[in-house]
Design a protein around this motif. Sequence first.
Motif, PDB file in Angstrom:
ATOM      1  N   PHE A 109       0.814  -1.214   0.000  1.00 51.33           N
ATOM      2  CA  PHE A 109       0.000   0.000   0.000  1.00 51.33           C
ATOM      3  C   PHE A 109       0.850   1.267   0.000  1.00 51.33           C
ATOM      4  O   PHE A 109       0.635   2.193   0.791  1.00 51.33           O
ATOM      5  CB  PHE A 109      -0.961  -0.006   1.184  1.00 51.33           C
ATOM      6  CG  PHE A 109      -1.887  -1.189   1.175  1.00 51.33           C
ATOM      7  CD1 PHE A 109      -2.883  -1.297   0.206  1.00 51.33           C
ATOM      8  CD2 PHE A 109      -1.753  -2.215   2.107  1.00 51.33           C
ATOM      9  CE1 PHE A 109      -3.740  -2.391   0.186  1.00 51.33           C
ATOM     10  CE2 PHE A 109      -2.604  -3.316   2.084  1.00 51.33           C
ATOM     11  CZ  PHE A 109      -3.591  -3.408   1.123  1.00 51.33           C
ATOM     12  N   GLY A 110       1.841   1.269  -0.888  1.00 55.16           N
ATOM     13  CA  GLY A 110       2.632   2.473  -1.084  1.00 55.16           C
ATOM     14  C   GLY A 110       3.460   2.889   0.103  1.00 55.16           C
ATOM     15  O   GLY A 110       3.816   4.070   0.228  1.00 55.16           O
ATOM     16  N   GLY A 111       3.781   1.955   0.977  1.00 57.65           N
ATOM     17  CA  GLY A 111       4.623   2.256   2.127  1.00 57.65           C
ATOM     18  C   GLY A 111       3.873   2.763   3.342  1.00 57.65           C
ATOM     19  O   GLY A 111       4.508   3.179   4.329  1.00 57.65           O
ATOM     20  N   LEU A 112       2.547   2.746   3.320  1.00 58.94           N
ATOM     21  CA  LEU A 112       1.782   3.151   4.492  1.00 58.94           C
ATOM     22  C   LEU A 112       2.059   2.204   5.661  1.00 58.94           C
ATOM     23  O   LEU A 112       2.256   1.011   5.469  1.00 58.94           O
ATOM     24  CB  LEU A 112       0.276   3.133   4.203  1.00 58.94           C
ATOM     25  CG  LEU A 112      -0.290   4.139   3.204  1.00 58.94           C
ATOM     26  CD1 LEU A 112      -1.790   3.904   3.034  1.00 58.94           C
ATOM     27  CD2 LEU A 112      -0.018   5.565   3.637  1.00 58.94           C
ATOM     28  N   THR A 113       2.070   2.743   6.863  1.00 56.56           N
ATOM     29  CA  THR A 113       2.123   1.884   8.036  1.00 56.56           C
ATOM     30  C   THR A 113       0.756   1.243   8.227  1.00 56.56           C
ATOM     31  O   THR A 113      -0.247   1.664   7.621  1.00 56.56           O
ATOM     32  CB  THR A 113       2.480   2.679   9.300  1.00 56.56           C
ATOM     33  OG1 THR A 113       1.393   3.582   9.599  1.00 56.56           O
ATOM     34  CG2 THR A 113       3.779   3.452   9.123  1.00 56.56           C
ATOM     35  N   GLU A 114       0.694   0.237   9.087  1.00 54.84           N
ATOM     36  CA  GLU A 114      -0.593  -0.412   9.333  1.00 54.84           C
ATOM     37  C   GLU A 114      -1.611   0.582   9.876  1.00 54.84           C
ATOM     38  O   GLU A 114      -2.769   0.612   9.432  1.00 54.84           O
ATOM     39  CB  GLU A 114      -0.418  -1.575  10.308  1.00 54.84           C
ATOM     40  CG  GLU A 114      -1.705  -2.320  10.601  1.00 54.84           C
ATOM     41  CD  GLU A 114      -1.511  -3.527  11.497  1.00 54.84           C
ATOM     42  OE1 GLU A 114      -2.277  -3.645  12.478  1.00 54.84           O
ATOM     43  OE2 GLU A 114      -0.609  -4.347  11.221  1.00 54.84           O
ATOM     44  N   ASP A 115      -1.205   1.393  10.830  1.00 52.59           N
ATOM     45  CA  ASP A 115      -2.141   2.357  11.414  1.00 52.59           C
ATOM     46  C   ASP A 115      -2.609   3.373  10.373  1.00 52.59           C
ATOM     47  O   ASP A 115      -3.783   3.765  10.358  1.00 52.59           O
ATOM     48  CB  ASP A 115      -1.501   3.075  12.597  1.00 52.59           C
ATOM     49  CG  ASP A 115      -1.368   2.174  13.822  1.00 52.59           C
ATOM     50  OD1 ASP A 115      -2.073   1.140  13.877  1.00 52.59           O
ATOM     51  OD2 ASP A 115      -0.568   2.490  14.714  1.00 52.59           O
ATOM     52  N   GLU A 116      -1.702   3.802   9.504  1.00 52.87           N
ATOM     53  CA  GLU A 116      -2.088   4.742   8.452  1.00 52.87           C
ATOM     54  C   GLU A 116      -3.080   4.110   7.486  1.00 52.87           C
ATOM     55  O   GLU A 116      -4.028   4.760   7.027  1.00 52.87           O
ATOM     56  CB  GLU A 116      -0.845   5.225   7.691  1.00 52.87           C
ATOM     57  CG  GLU A 116       0.043   6.162   8.490  1.00 52.87           C
ATOM     58  CD  GLU A 116       1.386   6.420   7.819  1.00 52.87           C
ATOM     59  OE1 GLU A 116       2.031   7.416   8.184  1.00 52.87           O
ATOM     60  OE2 GLU A 116       1.783   5.616   6.935  1.00 52.87           O
TER      61      GLU A 116
END
Length: 265
Positions: free
Chosen positions: A135-142
């Motif tokens: 997901f484009g480098g998003l963190t899990e929380d993001e």
Amino acid sequence: MKAVHLAVEGAFLRYVEIPGADPPLIWLHGWQCSSTGELLPAAVQPPLGGRRSLLVDFLGHGYSDRPIDFSYRLEDHARTIVDLIDANGLHDCGLVGHSMGGGIAILVAAARPSVVSLLVMAEANLGPDGSGEPFGGLTEDEFVEHGFSDLLEGQAKEAEAQPQGLRAVHLGITRLLEPRAIYREAVSMERETSPSLRSALGELKVPRWYLNGELSGPEPELERELASIGVAWKVVPQTGHPMGLQNPAGFAETVADIVAASWQG
């Protein structure tokens, strides 16, 4: 609809059972999918009439529970399917795994070699593909905070642009997902299992088949690699990757042919 309680997770794994002759087929869906949404259209086709089928929604997908503290790793999904097999007292069964579910099916077959007598992998995940951060480098929380809603918004626009297309159908399946589930699954698929999926597949002694969608295009290197470890290859006509929705009749006919060839007598 039936359910199995998973004591370790404190959650219910749910599945639709189509009555019929044993041994049953256990259908395992792919990433961002559900068996009750995407594979059921194939399992009810006439070529598989009279065959018992169990269409399982993994935790975090479809009708199954969505425990936040579950890892959603491939290995742990496999463990829940083993629990389902044991809870049903199955002594013989076949596995039909699509995409991510194909990789999980390999792990299930390795865990219950005396029970699983047929493995069908439909464009299966066979290990990391090097696609990098999910997901484009998003963190899990993001991803939970805004990435999942952005994903749904993008898919909704695609569906509205082509209201008769597959996206319009699949959007309903996507809306039922637990965001943390698909994020953790994406991370898990980019980390090699131990043993690796390819290694585990090579050690299995049961009939093994890999299905490739005609519209996905040929995969000669993969076909040769799998042939070298005894995995048979079959093309499903008039479909790409989402074969359970794009050509459920052709998918079912291909699986029925394999069942007839592998479970003779």
